[in-house]
Motif scaffolding. Structure first.
Motif, mmCIF file in Angstrom:
data_model
loop_
_atom_site.group_PDB
_atom_site.id
_atom_site.type_symbol
_atom_site.label_atom_id
_atom_site.label_comp_id
_atom_site.label_asym_id
_atom_site.label_seq_id
_atom_site.Cartn_x
_atom_site.Cartn_y
_atom_site.Cartn_z
ATOM 1 N N TYR A 166 4.801 9.908 2.592
ATOM 2 C CA TYR A 166 3.854 11.572 2.480
ATOM 3 C C TYR A 166 3.032 12.533 3.160
ATOM 4 N N PRO A 167 3.797 13.591 3.670
ATOM 5 C CA PRO A 167 2.204 14.074 4.974
ATOM 6 C C PRO A 167 0.595 13.815 4.347
ATOM 7 N N GLN A 168 0.553 14.288 3.115
ATOM 8 C CA GLN A 168 -1.115 14.324 3.031
ATOM 9 C C GLN A 168 -2.001 12.747 3.042
ATOM 10 N N LYS A 169 -2.253 13.019 2.846
ATOM 11 C CA LYS A 169 -3.512 11.325 4.437
ATOM 12 C C LYS A 169 -3.639 10.927 2.500
ATOM 13 N N ASN B 176 8.552 8.960 10.287
ATOM 14 C CA ASN B 176 8.290 9.898 11.532
ATOM 15 C C ASN B 176 7.762 11.148 11.563
ATOM 16 N N GLU B 177 9.082 11.601 11.130
ATOM 17 C CA GLU B 177 8.106 13.256 11.139
ATOM 18 C C GLU B 177 6.568 13.863 10.278
ATOM 19 N N ILE B 178 6.227 12.264 10.043
ATOM 20 C CA ILE B 178 4.843 12.427 9.423
ATOM 21 C C ILE B 178 3.545 11.941 10.759
ATOM 22 N N LYS B 179 4.501 11.323 11.144
ATOM 23 C CA LYS B 179 4.007 9.908 11.954
ATOM 24 C C LYS B 179 2.499 9.873 12.491
ATOM 25 N N SER B 180 1.936 11.428 13.154
ATOM 26 C CA SER B 180 0.922 12.018 13.959
ATOM 27 C C SER B 180 -0.399 12.123 12.995
ATOM 28 N N CYS C 149 0.653 -1.054 -0.057
ATOM 29 C CA CYS C 149 -0.193 0.090 -0.186
ATOM 30 C C CYS C 149 0.728 1.161 -0.209
ATOM 31 N N TYR C 150 0.279 2.474 -0.489
ATOM 32 C CA TYR C 150 1.510 3.419 -0.829
ATOM 33 C C TYR C 150 -0.019 4.171 -1.083
ATOM 34 N N LYS C 151 0.527 5.737 -0.696
ATOM 35 C CA LYS C 151 -0.105 7.261 -1.667
ATOM 36 C C LYS C 151 0.084 7.123 -3.205
ATOM 37 N N PHE C 152 -0.865 7.333 -4.356
ATOM 38 C CA PHE C 152 -0.676 7.405 -4.427
ATOM 39 C C PHE C 152 -1.065 8.794 -5.534
ATOM 40 N N ALA C 153 -1.850 9.679 -5.381
ATOM 41 C CA ALA C 153 -2.124 10.695 -5.510
ATOM 42 C C ALA C 153 -1.537 11.466 -5.561
ATOM 43 N N TRP C 154 -1.368 12.770 -6.829
ATOM 44 C CA TRP C 154 -0.978 14.073 -5.923
ATOM 45 C C TRP C 154 0.849 13.767 -5.996
ATOM 46 N N ILE C 155 1.397 13.517 -6.043
ATOM 47 C CA ILE C 155 3.071 13.410 -5.658
ATOM 48 C C ILE C 155 3.405 13.430 -6.690
ATOM 49 N N LEU D 235 -4.390 6.832 12.713
ATOM 50 C CA LEU D 235 -5.912 6.289 11.671
ATOM 51 C C LEU D 235 -5.458 5.348 11.368
ATOM 52 N N THR D 236 -4.294 4.997 11.060
ATOM 53 C CA THR D 236 -3.079 3.586 10.140
ATOM 54 C C THR D 236 -3.677 2.685 11.036
ATOM 55 N N TYR D 237 -3.725 3.266 12.269
ATOM 56 C CA TYR D 237 -3.314 2.141 13.977
ATOM 57 C C TYR D 237 -3.968 1.627 14.297
ATOM 58 N N TRP D 238 -5.627 1.409 14.034
ATOM 59 C CA TRP D 238 -6.232 0.347 14.254
ATOM 60 C C TRP D 238 -6.845 -0.897 13.775
ATOM 61 N N THR D 239 -5.565 -1.082 13.293
ATOM 62 C CA THR D 239 -5.505 -2.866 12.389
ATOM 63 C C THR D 239 -4.489 -2.719 13.388
ATOM 64 N N ASN D 240 -3.784 -2.834 14.326
ATOM 65 C CA ASN D 240 -2.625 -3.383 15.157
ATOM 66 C C ASN D 240 -1.870 -3.642 13.753
#
Length: 147
Positions: free
Chosen positions: A76-79, A103-107, A6-12, A111-116
């Motif tokens: 990438y910082p955008q969700k 690290n700099e964008i983990k906050s 999985c990876y961010k695709f749009a707007w990069i 929402l991705t962390y709910w899948t444990n």
């Protein structure tokens, strides 16, 4: 072993993304793992192509159901809503999930962390590649896969 990425695709920047995805695929290949990386599999060019959403969702579900591991690459910082959908599919199929997050964008990605998932933080791209290799070795050892 089969890995779905999985990876961010749009707007990069697509050139940078494709280069990163090819490097990641090379790591998977070095471990003799099969991988499914949508952009590379379909040679998708966003500048000239569009994909039907139903096709993308069906193909993602098919490939995630075949995968042993779903690995999320966050650089990438955008969700990305699509990454959340992929993780939800993986979670609903009881798949092992690992999230590699810069690290700099983990906050931005709580929402991705709910899948444990296994969460691996990294600083820059070379650090990601090193941690990815270590994670895959650890995964091989834990699952007794042939080397």
């Amino acid at each position: 072993m089969k890995i779905y990425l999985c990876y961010k695709f749009a707007w990069i920047g697509k050139d940078v993304l494709l280069q990163e995805l090819n490097w990641i695929k090379n790591v998977f290949d070095d471990f003799w793992f099969e991988s499914f990386i949508f952009c590379l599999e379909y040679n998708f060019k966003p500048e000239t192509q569009t994909l039907d959403a139903n096709f993308v969702i069906a193909k993602a579900k098919e490939k995630i159901s075949e995968a042993d591991l779903v690995l999320t690459y966050i650089n990438y910082p955008q969700k990305s809503e699509w990454m959340l959908i992929e993780q939800w599919i993986a979670y609903s199929l009881n798949k092992k999930i690992a999230v590699f997050v810069k690290n700099e964008i983990k906050s931005n990605y709580f929402l991705t962390y709910w899948t444990n998932p296994d969460i691996i933080e990294y600083d820059e791209y070379p650090d990601f590649i090193n941690k990815l290799k270590k994670y895959l070795w650890k995964y091989i050892s834990a699952t007794n896969l042939p080397e």
